[in-house]
Design a protein around this motif. Structure first.
Motif, PDB file in Angstrom:
ATOM      1  N   UNK A   1      -8.116  -1.510  -0.071  1.00 48.60           N
ATOM      2  CA  UNK A   1      -7.130  -1.037   0.881  1.00 48.60           C
ATOM      3  C   UNK A   1      -7.580  -1.431   2.287  1.00 48.60           C
ATOM      4  N   UNK A   2      -6.677  -1.416   3.269  1.00 42.41           N
ATOM      5  CA  UNK A   2      -7.046  -1.819   4.637  1.00 42.41           C
ATOM      6  C   UNK A   2      -8.185  -0.979   5.205  1.00 42.41           C
ATOM      7  N   UNK A   3      -8.889  -1.565   6.153  1.00 37.72           N
ATOM      8  CA  UNK A   3     -10.013  -0.874   6.782  1.00 37.72           C
ATOM      9  C   UNK A   3      -9.615   0.467   7.381  1.00 37.72           C
ATOM     10  N   UNK A   4      -8.375   0.557   7.886  1.00 34.62           N
ATOM     11  CA  UNK A   4      -7.944   1.766   8.590  1.00 34.62           C
ATOM     12  C   UNK A   4      -7.734   2.959   7.663  1.00 34.62           C
ATOM     13  N   UNK A   5      -7.653   2.721   6.353  1.00 35.25           N
ATOM     14  CA  UNK A   5      -7.435   3.827   5.416  1.00 35.25           C
ATOM     15  C   UNK A   5      -8.682   4.712   5.378  1.00 35.25           C
TER      16      UNK A   5
END
Length: 738
Positions: free
Chosen positions: A431-435
């Protein structure tokens, strides 16, 4: 007489000659000789250290490239010549590939007066900042195929990067045209080789490494040197004579390069004015009859150049730069504002309780419902219908989802709210880093293949594969995993070193492979019917993998010739790697009487496997999945040395292969024509391969994952993995139609 003479020429620039000769020594050549036209004492000493494998031609310091090439060629005895500058490199096995391909061309020469004079091949570029960056030449090489053609019929080959190193020249051709081919202007020599050749042929494989040295380490160029670019093109256009197609391509290249040079080079005003004046005259003088300018801004630039409107062009440049800067500023402000709003929404959602009955699924960078996550979601609906699944799907693929699939589009408000509150997050990539990893949420990493190539942190030593990967960010994503699904103990061990963290390995098998043990004869027949494979025909699935050193998917086989060789009773199912996108595949529409079918966009891939009687692949992880069916697998490893060196591998596929191995197209065809693809030796190799890599797959992997992760059942309550001898794969197509 050797087939190929590799002529290495020049000084030992920054010590790169040592590396080049070392790579050649590590892979002994067959039917080839190495000649080093060594400029200066350092180059001579380096080359002599590799004798007797190399023939050394010592040359004094200051000898130019033209004289060095001539000296090397004078000592060469090969039928073909490959000029390699000392600062460049050769991928492992490259001379062998070139020698074998030129031998094929010699054997197939249509007539003594129209031989193939030039063989073109692909290359990678290494700079002081990057390693083995792929070229964009592959699509042009693939479009020509393997037949030798006059340049009139393949004029786009002039668009290839103009290097002497990405082409081999017939020795007699070099001798006949040495004055025009051996010039200080290497791009001109490379183009001239094509314009003077009787026929040209292609090898759509990487066989050269171009090394670009840091400009600050080289002598500065005088501004007046830019004027030579105009002379370069005018001398080449003079060679086109009445050849309309090559002249048109060269003219387009000339105008493009002149415009770009004028726009990008910071030239003193007097030099810039003279360059523009001469470029304008050349653009008018050599414009082909009926030539049309390109549309848009590029067309405006061309028009101003032909008009000789220097002041107008400078004003046009200034206006364009101002407009681009303004647009960039607006986009930046919008992006920052949007990011702030989304971050605020996400932070608010993270303050809400986790929903224990909400599960998020994603696969292949949000492409849709597929792979291991899809198999887990399907079993979840059966065993735990109270848990609601939501798929993350990009906007382009949302319309392709199965009816009734609840989904969110990345970046939307509901996307961030769903990711913030879901109890379960399952993906076959990260999943994206921001998750944010919430303490009471569970992240499941299913992966999407058994690793032959190096992954994760193991790519640190292979920059061409890593391509600037942020390893610190990767480790942060790995630390969010609670579970890692594995198909075999090899994968488990490799994940532990490539992705080191505290997750729990679920050694349950790959859920996507369950279908290979649960499919019936009716399922196999239905899959073949959907693909239009007539009963009694042999279907061969050809599924090559992605190459990090190539820009796009280009078939490594002459598929039409292979289909003809295998006969009317064989159908080729050709699937490009998903990195390239089915819609963009150059195979789209390629059919020969129904015997070649482009299945690049066909999903699910498991259905293609069920329909196929055999698999042909190179280094794709599909081989590990297909092995569960216990059907023949043939490895086509035409560039194994290059792949192994550039990408890095965990084991030697040439020693632990799942069936027969072919290194050339002729060998591949013979394996099928002779029946060796399904003989006893192939079956024995496949059995050993299955014991190692089909260790946990038995048709119940998805059930184990759902019971352990989503229902919280203890390990000892899960269905045990069946021994390999007790498993029954889906029936073969022959059995299904019996």
């Amino acid at each position: 007489m050797p087939q190929l003479s590799v002529i290495v020429y020049g000084p030992n620039a920054q010590g790169h000659l040592t590396e080049l000769l070392g790579s050649l020594e590590a892979h002994p050549l067959t039917d080839a000789e190495v000649i080093v036209a060594a400029v200066g004492a350092w180059a001579r000493e380096t080359a002599e250290a590799h004798a007797p494998e190399t023939i050394v031609v010592p040359l004094p310091d200051g000898t130019g490239d033209t004289e060095a090439r001539a000296a090397g060629a004078a000592r060469a005895t090969g039928r073909w010549l490959h000029f390699v500058h000392t600062e460049d490199g050769l991928p492992a096995g490259a001379p062998r590939l070139i020698a074998e391909r030129t031998a094929e061309l010699d054997a197939a020469s249509p007539a003594p007066d129209t031989p193939v004079d030039v063989l073109l091949f692909d290359h990678v570029t290494t700079t002081w900042q990057t390693a083995a960056r792929p070229s964009r030449d592959g699509r042009h090489l693939a479009a020509v195929g393997r037949a030798g053609l006059p340049l009139d019929e393949a004029a786009d080959l002039l668009r290839l990067t103009p290097l002497l190193g990405n082409r081999a020249l017939r020795a007699t051709f070099w001798q006949a045209h040495e004055e025009q081919l051996n010039t200080e202007d290497e791009p001109r020599a490379a183009h001239a080789a094509l314009l003077l050749a009787g026929r040209v042929a292609c090898l759509n494989q990487t066989a050269y490494e171009r090394r670009v040295l840091r400009p600050e380490s080289l002598p500065p160029r005088a501004p007046e040197d830019r004027l030579r670019l105009i002379d370069h093109y005018e001398s080449l256009l003079a060679l086109t004579k009445d050849c309309r197609a090559p002249r048109t391509v060269l003219y387009d290249l000339m105008v493009r390069d002149l415009v770009r040079t004028f726009a990008r080079e910071d030239l003193p005003d007097p030099v810039a004015r003279e360059f523009f004046r001469r470029a304008s005259l050349a653009a008018v003088r050599w414009r082909p009859e009926g030539h049309r300018r390109p549309a848009g801004l590029e067309g405006v630039r061309h028009g101003l150049l032909e008009e000789g409107a220097y002041s107008k062009y400078r004003a046009f440049q200034t206006a364009n730069r101002t407009r681009r800067a303004a647009r960039k500023a607006v986009r930046t402000r919008k992006r920052r504002l949007g990011a702030k709003v989304r971050d605020h929404q996400y932070q608010r959602a993270l303050s809400r309780p986790v929903n224990p009955d909400l599960a998020v699924f994603a696969a292949y960078w949000d492409r849709g419902v597929s792979c291991n996550p899809a198999a887990i979601a399907a079993k979840l609906a059966e065993l735990a219908p109270h848990i609601h699944p939501v798929w993350v799907v990009n906007k382009e693929n949302a319309a392709l989802l199965p009816p009734g699939t609840d989904h969110v589009v990345p970046g939307t408000r509901r996307y961030w709210e769903t990711l913030a509150t879901a109890k379960y997050l399952t993906n076959n990539v990260n999943f994206p880093n921001a998750v944010v990893k919430r303490p009471d949420a569970i992240h499941v990493q299913t992966h999407h293949g058994t690793p032959l190539k190096r992954m994760g942190l193991d790519q640190m030593d292979h920059p061409a594969a890593a391509k600037g990967l942020d390893f610190a960010a990767l480790l942060a994503r790995i630390d969010k995993w609670d579970y890692s699904v594995s198909a075999n103990s090899h994968s488990t061990r490799m994940w532990e070193r490539a992705y080191p963290s505290r997750y729990t390995s679920l050694d349950y098998g790959y859920p996507r492979n369950d279908v290979f043990y649960r499919a019936t004869a009716a399922d196999v027949r239905a899959a073949r019917d959907r693909l239009g494979i007539a009963p009694g025909r042999t279907a061969v699935l050809y599924a090559p993998t992605h190459r990090d050193y190539e820009a796009g998917f280009t078939p490594r086989l002459d598929l039409a010739a292979l289909a003809d060789r295998l006969g009317e009773n064989t159908v080729l199912l050709v699937r490009a790697h998903y990195f390239y996108g089915g819609a963009a595949s150059p195979l789209t529409g390629l059919r020969r009487s129904g015997r070649i079918i482009d299945v690049s966009s066909y999903d699910p891939v498991e259905e293609l496997c069920l329909a196929a009687d055999a698999l042909v692949t190179d280094y794709s992880s599909i081989m590990f999945d297909y092995a569960n069916l216990d059907r023949p697998i043939v490895i086509y490893a035409d560039d194994w040395e290059t792949y192994r060196t550039t990408r890095g591998v965990y084991f030697d596929l040439m020693a632990e292969h799942p069936g027969q191995v072919a290194r050339t197209q002729e060998e591949l065809a013979e394996i099928f024509v002779s029946g060796a693809w399904r003989d006893d030796s192939a079956a024995k190799a496949r059995a050993a391969f299955r014991r190692r890599f089909c260790e946990y797959d038995d048709g119940r992997a998805a059930e184990r994952v759902v019971r352990r992760v989503f229902l919280g059942e203890p390990e000892d309550a899960l269905p045990p993995v069946l021994p390999l001898e007790d498993r029954t794969p889906a029936p073969t197509p022959e059995e299904a139609t019996a």
